[in-house]
Design a protein around this motif. Structure first.
Motif, mmCIF file in Angstrom:
data_model
loop_
_atom_site.group_PDB
_atom_site.id
_atom_site.type_symbol
_atom_site.label_atom_id
_atom_site.label_comp_id
_atom_site.label_asym_id
_atom_site.label_seq_id
_atom_site.Cartn_x
_atom_site.Cartn_y
_atom_site.Cartn_z
ATOM 1 N N ASP A 85 -6.433 12.771 -21.367
ATOM 2 C CA ASP A 85 -7.381 13.493 -20.512
ATOM 3 C C ASP A 85 -7.255 15.008 -20.654
ATOM 4 O O ASP A 85 -8.255 15.720 -20.752
ATOM 5 C CB ASP A 85 -7.174 13.116 -19.044
ATOM 6 N N LYS A 86 -6.014 15.467 -20.674
ATOM 7 C CA LYS A 86 -5.793 16.914 -20.748
ATOM 8 C C LYS A 86 -6.277 17.465 -22.090
ATOM 9 O O LYS A 86 -6.907 18.528 -22.151
ATOM 10 C CB LYS A 86 -4.314 17.230 -20.544
ATOM 11 N N ARG A 87 -5.996 16.730 -23.157
ATOM 12 C CA ARG A 87 -6.445 17.146 -24.494
ATOM 13 C C ARG A 87 -7.975 17.130 -24.560
ATOM 14 O O ARG A 87 -8.592 18.005 -25.158
ATOM 15 C CB ARG A 87 -5.837 16.217 -25.543
ATOM 16 N N ALA A 88 -8.588 16.123 -23.909
ATOM 17 C CA ALA A 88 -10.054 16.037 -23.869
ATOM 18 C C ALA A 88 -10.633 17.248 -23.153
ATOM 19 O O ALA A 88 -11.632 17.831 -23.606
ATOM 20 C CB ALA A 88 -10.495 14.759 -23.188
ATOM 21 N N LEU A 89 -9.999 17.654 -22.051
ATOM 22 C CA LEU A 89 -10.464 18.826 -21.308
ATOM 23 C C LEU A 89 -10.326 20.086 -22.161
ATOM 24 O O LEU A 89 -11.236 20.917 -22.213
ATOM 25 C CB LEU A 89 -9.673 18.986 -20.009
ATOM 26 N N LYS A 90 -9.202 20.242 -22.835
ATOM 27 C CA LYS A 90 -8.992 21.419 -23.694
ATOM 28 C C LYS A 90 -10.045 21.472 -24.796
ATOM 29 O O LYS A 90 -10.591 22.530 -25.116
ATOM 30 C CB LYS A 90 -7.588 21.392 -24.317
ATOM 31 N N PHE A 91 -10.342 20.303 -25.362
ATOM 32 C CA PHE A 91 -11.332 20.233 -26.435
ATOM 33 C C PHE A 91 -12.729 20.590 -25.919
ATOM 34 O O PHE A 91 -13.456 21.373 -26.545
ATOM 35 C CB PHE A 91 -11.333 18.824 -27.042
ATOM 36 N N CYS A 92 -13.085 20.029 -24.760
ATOM 37 C CA CYS A 92 -14.390 20.344 -24.151
ATOM 38 C C CYS A 92 -14.483 21.834 -23.831
ATOM 39 O O CYS A 92 -15.509 22.472 -24.059
ATOM 40 C CB CYS A 92 -14.586 19.544 -22.869
ATOM 41 N N LYS A 93 -13.387 22.360 -23.286
ATOM 42 C CA LYS A 93 -13.355 23.772 -22.917
ATOM 43 C C LYS A 93 -13.562 24.659 -24.148
ATOM 44 O O LYS A 93 -14.299 25.643 -24.103
ATOM 45 C CB LYS A 93 -12.019 24.082 -22.251
ATOM 46 N N GLN A 94 -12.934 24.263 -25.241
ATOM 47 C CA GLN A 94 -13.058 25.031 -26.481
ATOM 48 C C GLN A 94 -14.501 25.003 -26.987
ATOM 49 O O GLN A 94 -15.037 26.020 -27.408
ATOM 50 C CB GLN A 94 -12.119 24.432 -27.525
ATOM 51 N N ARG A 95 -15.142 23.827 -26.910
ATOM 52 C CA ARG A 95 -16.502 23.688 -27.431
ATOM 53 C C ARG A 95 -17.553 24.307 -26.523
ATOM 54 O O ARG A 95 -18.552 24.840 -26.997
ATOM 55 C CB ARG A 95 -16.844 22.205 -27.637
ATOM 56 N N LEU A 96 -17.347 24.225 -25.207
ATOM 57 C CA LEU A 96 -18.390 24.649 -24.264
ATOM 58 C C LEU A 96 -18.174 26.048 -23.698
ATOM 59 O O LEU A 96 -19.089 26.611 -23.111
ATOM 60 C CB LEU A 96 -18.492 23.637 -23.117
ATOM 61 N N GLY A 97 -16.976 26.577 -23.828
ATOM 62 C CA GLY A 97 -16.789 27.979 -23.455
ATOM 63 C C GLY A 97 -16.076 28.253 -22.154
ATOM 64 O O GLY A 97 -15.341 29.216 -22.055
ATOM 65 N N THR A 98 -16.283 27.439 -21.123
ATOM 66 C CA THR A 98 -15.623 27.715 -19.846
ATOM 67 C C THR A 98 -14.921 26.465 -19.329
ATOM 68 O O THR A 98 -15.272 25.336 -19.698
ATOM 69 C CB THR A 98 -16.608 28.188 -18.755
ATOM 70 N N HIS A 99 -13.947 26.688 -18.465
ATOM 71 C CA HIS A 99 -13.165 25.605 -17.877
ATOM 72 C C HIS A 99 -14.059 24.688 -17.040
ATOM 73 O O HIS A 99 -13.956 23.461 -17.101
ATOM 74 C CB HIS A 99 -12.059 26.202 -17.012
ATOM 75 N N LYS A 100 -14.946 25.305 -16.261
ATOM 76 C CA LYS A 100 -15.820 24.543 -15.377
ATOM 77 C C LYS A 100 -16.755 23.629 -16.164
ATOM 78 O O LYS A 100 -16.934 22.461 -15.831
ATOM 79 C CB LYS A 100 -16.629 25.515 -14.518
ATOM 80 N N ARG A 101 -17.347 24.168 -17.228
ATOM 81 C CA ARG A 101 -18.234 23.359 -18.072
ATOM 82 C C ARG A 101 -17.464 22.228 -18.735
ATOM 83 O O ARG A 101 -17.955 21.112 -18.868
ATOM 84 C CB ARG A 101 -18.882 24.219 -19.146
ATOM 85 N N GLY A 102 -16.236 22.518 -19.148
ATOM 86 C CA GLY A 102 -15.393 21.508 -19.770
ATOM 87 C C GLY A 102 -15.078 20.367 -18.819
ATOM 88 O O GLY A 102 -15.147 19.196 -19.187
ATOM 89 N N LYS A 103 -14.747 20.716 -17.564
ATOM 90 C CA LYS A 103 -14.451 19.686 -16.570
ATOM 91 C C LYS A 103 -15.677 18.824 -16.305
ATOM 92 O O LYS A 103 -15.583 17.596 -16.212
ATOM 93 C CB LYS A 103 -13.986 20.334 -15.256
ATOM 94 N N ARG A 104 -16.826 19.468 -16.212
ATOM 95 C CA ARG A 104 -18.056 18.732 -15.944
ATOM 96 C C ARG A 104 -18.387 17.774 -17.086
ATOM 97 O O ARG A 104 -18.758 16.622 -16.869
ATOM 98 C CB ARG A 104 -19.213 19.698 -15.714
ATOM 99 N N LYS A 105 -18.206 18.239 -18.325
ATOM 100 C CA LYS A 105 -18.493 17.403 -19.494
ATOM 101 C C LYS A 105 -17.515 16.233 -19.567
ATOM 102 O O LYS A 105 -17.907 15.105 -19.867
ATOM 103 C CB LYS A 105 -18.428 18.251 -20.772
ATOM 104 N N ARG A 106 -16.241 16.494 -19.273
ATOM 105 C CA ARG A 106 -15.251 15.420 -19.299
ATOM 106 C C ARG A 106 -15.599 14.339 -18.277
ATOM 107 O O ARG A 106 -15.546 13.142 -18.584
ATOM 108 C CB ARG A 106 -13.849 15.976 -19.016
ATOM 109 N N GLU A 107 -15.994 14.758 -17.065
ATOM 110 C CA GLU A 107 -16.388 13.798 -16.032
ATOM 111 C C GLU A 107 -17.606 12.995 -16.474
ATOM 112 O O GLU A 107 -17.687 11.787 -16.248
ATOM 113 C CB GLU A 107 -16.683 14.511 -14.711
ATOM 114 N N GLU A 108 -18.550 13.676 -17.122
ATOM 115 C CA GLU A 108 -19.746 12.997 -17.631
ATOM 116 C C GLU A 108 -19.359 11.934 -18.659
ATOM 117 O O GLU A 108 -19.873 10.810 -18.650
ATOM 118 C CB GLU A 108 -20.682 14.031 -18.269
ATOM 119 N N MET A 109 -18.425 12.270 -19.538
ATOM 120 C CA MET A 109 -17.980 11.326 -20.566
ATOM 121 C C MET A 109 -17.222 10.147 -19.948
ATOM 122 O O MET A 109 -17.363 9.007 -20.396
ATOM 123 C CB MET A 109 -17.088 12.026 -21.594
#
Length: 124
Positions: A85-109
């Motif tokens: 989960d943590k690695r998924a969040l880091k990856f999302c954050k890297q691709r989407l730009g912000t922590h908040k967007r990364g968390k939202r995308k991870r929850e969506e997935m």
């Protein structure tokens, strides 16, 4: 002596009026000003900002169904399947730009994975 009695009577009248302030329009004190009934507040269009309508939700669902997931979303789903989960969040954050967007995308997935599992279970 008479002017003093008049002055006392005037100040006594002012103090009596101050006690009756909630009932009368007064120019001094906490309850000063013209008494009015407050109107209920109307909802502003700006308060609806960001609210997703049924139409937009339907359109986005159709697009997701037709086009599927992007490569980075597939990778995130793979990470989530192996409990990273943590690695998924880091990856999302890297691709989407912000922590908040990364968390939202991870929850969506996570939700889409749950739906896929539910659909798989329904088939069997």
């Amino acid at each position: 002596k008479q002017w003093y009695q008049r002055r006392v009577a005037i100040t006594a009248g002012i103090t009596n009026n101050l006690r009756m302030a909630p009932q009368m329009e007064m120019s001094v004190g906490l309850e000063k000003g013209h008494k009015v009934t407050k109107l209920p507040k109307r909802a502003k269009p700006s308060q609806r900002k960001g609210h997703r309508s049924k139409r937009v939700k339907f359109i986005r669902d159709v697009i997701r169904e037709v086009s599927g997931f992007s490569p980075y979303e597939k990778r995130v789903m793979e990470l989530l399947k192996v409990n990273r989960d943590k690695r998924a969040l880091k990856f999302c954050k890297q691709r989407l730009g912000t922590h908040k967007r990364g968390k939202r995308k991870r929850e969506e997935m996570v939700l889409s994975l749950q739906q896929m599992r539910k659909a798989q279970a329904a088939k069997e």
